[in-house]
Design an enzyme around this catalytic site. Sequence first.
Site, PDB file in Angstrom:
ATOM      1  N   ASP A 152     -54.002 -22.871 -15.828  1.00 43.21           N
ATOM      2  CA  ASP A 152     -52.740 -22.444 -16.169  1.00 43.21           C
ATOM      3  C   ASP A 152     -51.577 -23.265 -15.261  1.00 43.21           C
ATOM      4  O   ASP A 152     -50.606 -23.590 -15.704  1.00 43.21           O
ATOM      5  CB  ASP A 152     -52.413 -20.929 -15.895  1.00 43.21           C
ATOM      6  N   LYS A 199     -57.962 -12.091 -15.091  1.00 35.69           N
ATOM      7  CA  LYS A 199     -58.166 -13.447 -14.593  1.00 35.69           C
ATOM      8  C   LYS A 199     -58.585 -13.171 -13.131  1.00 35.69           C
ATOM      9  O   LYS A 199     -59.424 -14.213 -12.462  1.00 35.69           O
ATOM     10  CB  LYS A 199     -56.856 -14.272 -14.577  1.00 35.69           C
TER      11      LYS A 199
HETATM   12  P1  NDP Z   1     -49.101  -9.724 -14.465  1.00 30.55           P
HETATM   13  O1  NDP Z   1     -49.257  -8.459 -15.496  1.00 30.55           O
HETATM   14  O2  NDP Z   1     -49.917 -10.450 -13.602  1.00 30.55           O
HETATM   15  O3  NDP Z   1     -47.604  -9.611 -13.770  1.00 30.55           O
HETATM   16  C1  NDP Z   1     -46.522  -9.060 -14.520  1.00 30.55           C
HETATM   17  C2  NDP Z   1     -45.192  -9.332 -13.745  1.00 30.55           C
HETATM   18  O4  NDP Z   1     -43.929  -9.113 -14.799  1.00 30.55           O
HETATM   19  C3  NDP Z   1     -44.948  -8.217 -12.457  1.00 30.55           C
HETATM   20  O5  NDP Z   1     -44.245  -9.354 -11.562  1.00 30.55           O
HETATM   21  C4  NDP Z   1     -43.960  -7.270 -12.927  1.00 30.55           C
HETATM   22  O6  NDP Z   1     -43.110  -6.725 -11.812  1.00 30.55           O
HETATM   23  C5  NDP Z   1     -43.063  -7.984 -13.973  1.00 30.55           C
HETATM   24  N1  NDP Z   1     -42.750  -7.016 -15.040  1.00 30.55           N
HETATM   25  C6  NDP Z   1     -43.285  -6.519 -16.088  1.00 30.55           C
HETATM   26  N2  NDP Z   1     -42.240  -5.875 -16.952  1.00 30.55           N
HETATM   27  C7  NDP Z   1     -41.171  -5.994 -16.312  1.00 30.55           C
HETATM   28  C8  NDP Z   1     -39.831  -5.809 -16.553  1.00 30.55           C
HETATM   29  N3  NDP Z   1     -39.858  -5.139 -17.789  1.00 30.55           N
HETATM   30  N4  NDP Z   1     -38.672  -6.337 -16.120  1.00 30.55           N
HETATM   31  C9  NDP Z   1     -39.019  -6.933 -14.867  1.00 30.55           C
HETATM   32  N5  NDP Z   1     -40.480  -7.451 -14.570  1.00 30.55           N
HETATM   33  C10 NDP Z   1     -41.310  -6.944 -15.242  1.00 30.55           C
HETATM   34  O7  NDP Z   1     -48.702 -10.700 -15.811  1.00 30.55           O
HETATM   35  P2  NDP Z   1     -48.927 -12.252 -15.789  1.00 30.55           P
HETATM   36  O8  NDP Z   1     -48.295 -13.054 -14.494  1.00 30.55           O
HETATM   37  O9  NDP Z   1     -50.540 -12.325 -15.987  1.00 30.55           O
HETATM   38  O10 NDP Z   1     -48.465 -12.592 -17.095  1.00 30.55           O
HETATM   39  C11 NDP Z   1     -46.887 -12.847 -17.191  1.00 30.55           C
HETATM   40  C12 NDP Z   1     -46.375 -13.302 -18.630  1.00 30.55           C
HETATM   41  O11 NDP Z   1     -46.851 -14.742 -18.514  1.00 30.55           O
HETATM   42  C13 NDP Z   1     -46.818 -12.715 -19.858  1.00 30.55           C
HETATM   43  O12 NDP Z   1     -45.945 -12.490 -20.669  1.00 30.55           O
HETATM   44  C14 NDP Z   1     -47.883 -13.821 -20.354  1.00 30.55           C
HETATM   45  O13 NDP Z   1     -48.298 -13.584 -21.452  1.00 30.55           O
HETATM   46  C15 NDP Z   1     -47.347 -15.005 -19.932  1.00 30.55           C
HETATM   47  N6  NDP Z   1     -48.300 -16.175 -19.887  1.00 30.55           N
HETATM   48  C16 NDP Z   1     -48.349 -17.372 -20.672  1.00 30.55           C
HETATM   49  C17 NDP Z   1     -49.061 -18.101 -20.604  1.00 30.55           C
HETATM   50  C18 NDP Z   1     -48.840 -19.482 -21.479  1.00 30.55           C
HETATM   51  O14 NDP Z   1     -49.724 -20.354 -21.703  1.00 30.55           O
HETATM   52  N7  NDP Z   1     -47.893 -19.785 -22.118  1.00 30.55           N
HETATM   53  C19 NDP Z   1     -50.235 -18.486 -19.589  1.00 30.55           C
HETATM   54  C20 NDP Z   1     -50.217 -17.061 -18.698  1.00 30.55           C
HETATM   55  C21 NDP Z   1     -49.386 -15.991 -19.005  1.00 30.55           C
HETATM   56  P3  NDP Z   1     -43.689  -5.420 -10.970  1.00 30.55           P
HETATM   57  O15 NDP Z   1     -44.478  -6.181 -10.090  1.00 30.55           O
HETATM   58  O16 NDP Z   1     -42.320  -5.002 -10.703  1.00 30.55           O
HETATM   59  O17 NDP Z   1     -44.458  -4.714 -11.867  1.00 30.55           O
END
Ligand code: NDP
Length: 259
Positions: A104, A68
């Site tokens: 979104d 994105k």
């Molecule tokens: P990003 O990859 O940009 O960010 C991921 C975030 O999750 C970071 O803050 C990361 O922390 C944290 N994280 C990852 N793994 C863990 C873990 N095991 N424990 C704790 N924190 C964790 O992802 P997005 O923001 O793009 O997407 C997030 C979620 O939202 C996804 O599951 C995606 O599928 C969902 N989504 C759903 C939508 C819908 O329409 N329903 C639309 C958009 C997204 P750190 O910074 O510490 O790495």
Amino acid sequence: MNKQFCVIGHPIKHSLSPLMHNYAFCNLEKQIGFRGYYGRYDLLDGEKLIDVFWDLKLHGANITVPYKEIAFAQSDVVDGIAKKIGAVNTWVLKQQKIYGYNTDALGFYHTIKDFGFKHVLLLGAGGSARALATILQQKHIKVSILNRSAARLKNLKEFECFTLQNFVMQDFDLIVNATSASLHQELPFEEILLKEIFKTARYAYDLMYGKTRFLDFASKFVPICDGRAMLIAQGALAFELFCGKEIAQAHSLMQSILQ
Ligand code: NDP
């Protein structure tokens, strides 16, 4: 006239967007004045995003995880709230220019706007958390962010941000899991902390759709909602952008095919 659309990301095979959009295109052909076809594309090298768009002769696309921010950078014109978020999930071709939008943020807001939430806690600090925080702030709903690590919080300086080291418990009424922990069937934080957070909450929301460990645990304390409603709302908004007009039935059609 036929027009081709696509969702582009990686991984992509689980995406429900082709089902939703094709169902709407199929049912609304007369109203929108063209026949739309919507596919999926598994892109391994994000820098090639724009080449794929042109090669496939697309009229529009949805761009999903993890591209994105690249879509934002490669747009000819960025419109609306996407400018503030710095991420684009919808591209529309107009006069040979690629217009980038973010549906979104508004899609999420549509799903919560009638609940009167006052203070939202976002778990996670990635692209989705940034989109949600931006729209919540714009709608004058207080927002706090808790992330497991500090690095990504640097991109969210205009919001109240915490790591576990400095987290201050408050009366959060909506808790949103915007981490990708659910993708790996993990909890974003330990049960003991989540339990404390849910004490004041009225609702728990996971952006991922389907059953998740987070929602399973949250359901012991509060009503829950998965990411399906947001998926449909952002999809219906993208569909309207593809068609260049408001289409009242798009949302209900997409909802009905996903039931
Ligand atoms: P990003 O990859 O940009 O960010 C991921 C975030 O999750 C970071 O803050 C990361 O922390 C944290 N994280 C990852 N793994 C863990 C873990 N095991 N424990 C704790 N924190 C964790 O992802 P997005 O923001 O793009 O997407 C997030 C979620 O939202 C996804 O599951 C995606 O599928 C969902 N989504 C759903 C939508 C819908 O329409 N329903 C639309 C958009 C997204 P750190 O910074 O510490 O790495």
